[in-house]
Motif scaffolding. Structure first.
Motif, PDB file in Angstrom:
ATOM      1  N   VAL A   4       0.860  -1.184   0.000  1.00 20.94           N
ATOM      2  CA  VAL A   4       0.000   0.000   0.000  1.00 20.94           C
ATOM      3  C   VAL A   4       0.898   1.237   0.000  1.00 20.94           C
ATOM      4  O   VAL A   4       1.828   1.334   0.797  1.00 20.94           O
ATOM      5  CB  VAL A   4      -0.909   0.010   1.247  1.00 20.94           C
ATOM      6  CG1 VAL A   4      -1.741   1.279   1.295  1.00 20.94           C
ATOM      7  CG2 VAL A   4      -1.794  -1.236   1.261  1.00 20.94           C
ATOM      8  N   CYS A  23      -4.011   7.497  -1.075  1.00 22.46           N
ATOM      9  CA  CYS A  23      -3.700   6.092  -0.817  1.00 22.46           C
ATOM     10  C   CYS A  23      -3.877   5.280  -2.092  1.00 22.46           C
ATOM     11  O   CYS A  23      -4.931   5.328  -2.721  1.00 22.46           O
ATOM     12  CB  CYS A  23      -4.618   5.538   0.280  1.00 22.46           C
ATOM     13  SG  CYS A  23      -4.432   3.758   0.537  1.00 22.46           S
ATOM     14  N   PRO A  25      -3.920   1.421  -3.074  1.00 23.05           N
ATOM     15  CA  PRO A  25      -3.941   0.105  -2.424  1.00 23.05           C
ATOM     16  C   PRO A  25      -3.157  -0.943  -3.209  1.00 23.05           C
ATOM     17  O   PRO A  25      -2.713  -0.698  -4.332  1.00 23.05           O
ATOM     18  CB  PRO A  25      -5.433  -0.242  -2.422  1.00 23.05           C
ATOM     19  CG  PRO A  25      -5.969   0.445  -3.641  1.00 23.05           C
ATOM     20  CD  PRO A  25      -5.183   1.723  -3.760  1.00 23.05           C
ATOM     21  N   LEU A  32     -10.747  -0.947   0.951  1.00 21.07           N
ATOM     22  CA  LEU A  32      -9.770   0.075   1.346  1.00 21.07           C
ATOM     23  C   LEU A  32     -10.272   0.762   2.607  1.00 21.07           C
ATOM     24  O   LEU A  32     -11.459   1.088   2.720  1.00 21.07           O
ATOM     25  CB  LEU A  32      -9.577   1.088   0.210  1.00 21.07           C
ATOM     26  CG  LEU A  32      -8.498   2.159   0.387  1.00 21.07           C
ATOM     27  CD1 LEU A  32      -7.906   2.530  -0.970  1.00 21.07           C
ATOM     28  CD2 LEU A  32      -9.031   3.389   1.080  1.00 21.07           C
ATOM     29  N   ARG A  69     -13.089   7.410  -3.555  1.00 20.11           N
ATOM     30  CA  ARG A  69     -12.263   6.375  -4.157  1.00 20.11           C
ATOM     31  C   ARG A  69     -12.654   6.301  -5.627  1.00 20.11           C
ATOM     32  O   ARG A  69     -13.777   5.962  -5.962  1.00 20.11           O
ATOM     33  CB  ARG A  69     -12.506   5.029  -3.482  1.00 20.11           C
ATOM     34  CG  ARG A  69     -11.527   3.962  -3.929  1.00 20.11           C
ATOM     35  CD  ARG A  69     -11.763   2.667  -3.226  1.00 20.11           C
ATOM     36  NE  ARG A  69     -10.745   1.705  -3.604  1.00 20.11           N
ATOM     37  CZ  ARG A  69     -10.819   0.415  -3.333  1.00 20.11           C
ATOM     38  NH1 ARG A  69     -11.852  -0.076  -2.678  1.00 20.11           N
ATOM     39  NH2 ARG A  69      -9.856  -0.396  -3.721  1.00 20.11           N
ATOM     40  N   SER A  75      -7.589   6.176  -3.411  1.00 19.67           N
ATOM     41  CA  SER A  75      -8.493   6.925  -2.541  1.00 19.67           C
ATOM     42  C   SER A  75      -7.822   8.205  -2.069  1.00 19.67           C
ATOM     43  O   SER A  75      -6.600   8.256  -1.893  1.00 19.67           O
ATOM     44  CB  SER A  75      -8.887   6.075  -1.335  1.00 19.67           C
ATOM     45  OG  SER A  75      -9.693   6.819  -0.444  1.00 19.67           O
ATOM     46  N   CYS A  92      -3.603   4.115   5.836  1.00 20.08           N
ATOM     47  CA  CYS A  92      -4.499   3.481   4.878  1.00 20.08           C
ATOM     48  C   CYS A  92      -4.172   1.992   4.841  1.00 20.08           C
ATOM     49  O   CYS A  92      -3.008   1.590   4.992  1.00 20.08           O
ATOM     50  CB  CYS A  92      -4.301   4.103   3.497  1.00 20.08           C
ATOM     51  SG  CYS A  92      -5.263   3.349   2.184  1.00 20.08           S
ATOM     52  N   SER A  94      -5.504  -1.951   2.902  1.00 19.18           N
ATOM     53  CA  SER A  94      -6.359  -2.595   1.907  1.00 19.18           C
ATOM     54  C   SER A  94      -6.398  -4.087   2.171  1.00 19.18           C
ATOM     55  O   SER A  94      -5.528  -4.649   2.843  1.00 19.18           O
ATOM     56  CB  SER A  94      -5.877  -2.298   0.476  1.00 19.18           C
ATOM     57  OG  SER A  94      -4.662  -2.957   0.175  1.00 19.18           O
TER      58      SER A  94
END
Lengths: 116, 112
Positions: A4, A23, A25, A32, A69, A75, A92, A94
């Protein structure tokens, strides 16, 4: 990359300004999550996205916080009119999906946000 | 309200010691319990536990879950300075608004 990815890694801004945290992922992860970690505190859940479904916003601390997102991948967490109490590390994570058994969340390195 | 309590909050040991970190929880519709290690930045995944009494092991680290008494322990044997970190325990419910409920962590310091 394999993990991530979050950017920026550090952000210093003045009280009252807006900030955007990003972020990216792990590829193929449909879920997420955003968390906030303040000094001496555990991770506080903020918001969660599963695929293209509407996010669960129940953890957001105020209406100054929002997240989106795009395309089910990257995101952005936005904090408007920042306050000093917003200073924290924003993490963050995922995963393959909350509906999948045995799938842990994997975390990014976080963005350290400091509000002057 | 779902809750996770870790103890001790901090711990200092010497290299070679064995440590046990504790995690107790209250959660509606328990799904799993997870342990993470956090050094400077990202929490890194250690274990996910779903069944009582089955030990998960990775090198010098091991963990076990007791769903009747609602707790888990994380053991580290022959500690090394590289084990110094914050160890986070989290519980995942099947439903509800929070995907993972975290404890405040145990800060472990291993000194040479």
């Amino acid at each position: 990359g394999a993990g991530v990815s979050q950017s920026p890694s550090n952000k210093v801004t003045e009280k009252g300004k807006d900030v955007e945290l990003r972020c990216d992922p792990i590829s193929g992860h449909t879920a997420l999550y955003w968390y906030r970690q303040s000094l001496g505190q555990g991770l506080e859940f903020l918001i969660y996205f599963q695929g293209n479904s509407a996010p669960d916003k129940s953890g957001l601390p105020s209406d100054r916080f929002s997240a989106e997102r795009t395309g089910g991948s990257v995101s952005t967490l936005t904090i408007q009119r920042t306050q000093q109490e917003d200073s924290a590390v924003y993490l963050c994570a995922s995963s393959l999906g909350r509906d999948r058994e045995g799938q842990p969340q994997h975390f990014g390195d976080g963005t350290r946000l400091s509000i002057l | 309200e779902d809750k996770v309590v870790q103890s001790p909050l901090s711990l200092v040991v010497h290299e070679g010691d064995t440590v046990t970190l504790n995690c107790s929880y209250e959660v509606t519709n328990f799904r799993s319990l997870l342990w993470y290690k956090q050094e400077k930045k990202a929490p890194t995944f250690l274990f996910m536990l779903t069944s009582s009494g089955i030990e998960k092991k990775s090198g010098r680290l091991s963990s076990i879950l007791d769903k009747k008494e609602l707790f888990s322990i994380l053991n580290i044997t022959a500690t090394q300075t590289g084990d110094s970190a914050i160890y986070l325990c989290a519980v995942e419910p099947y439903s509800g608004n929070t995907p993972l409920v975290f404890g405040k962590g145990t800060r472990l310091s291993v000194i040479a």
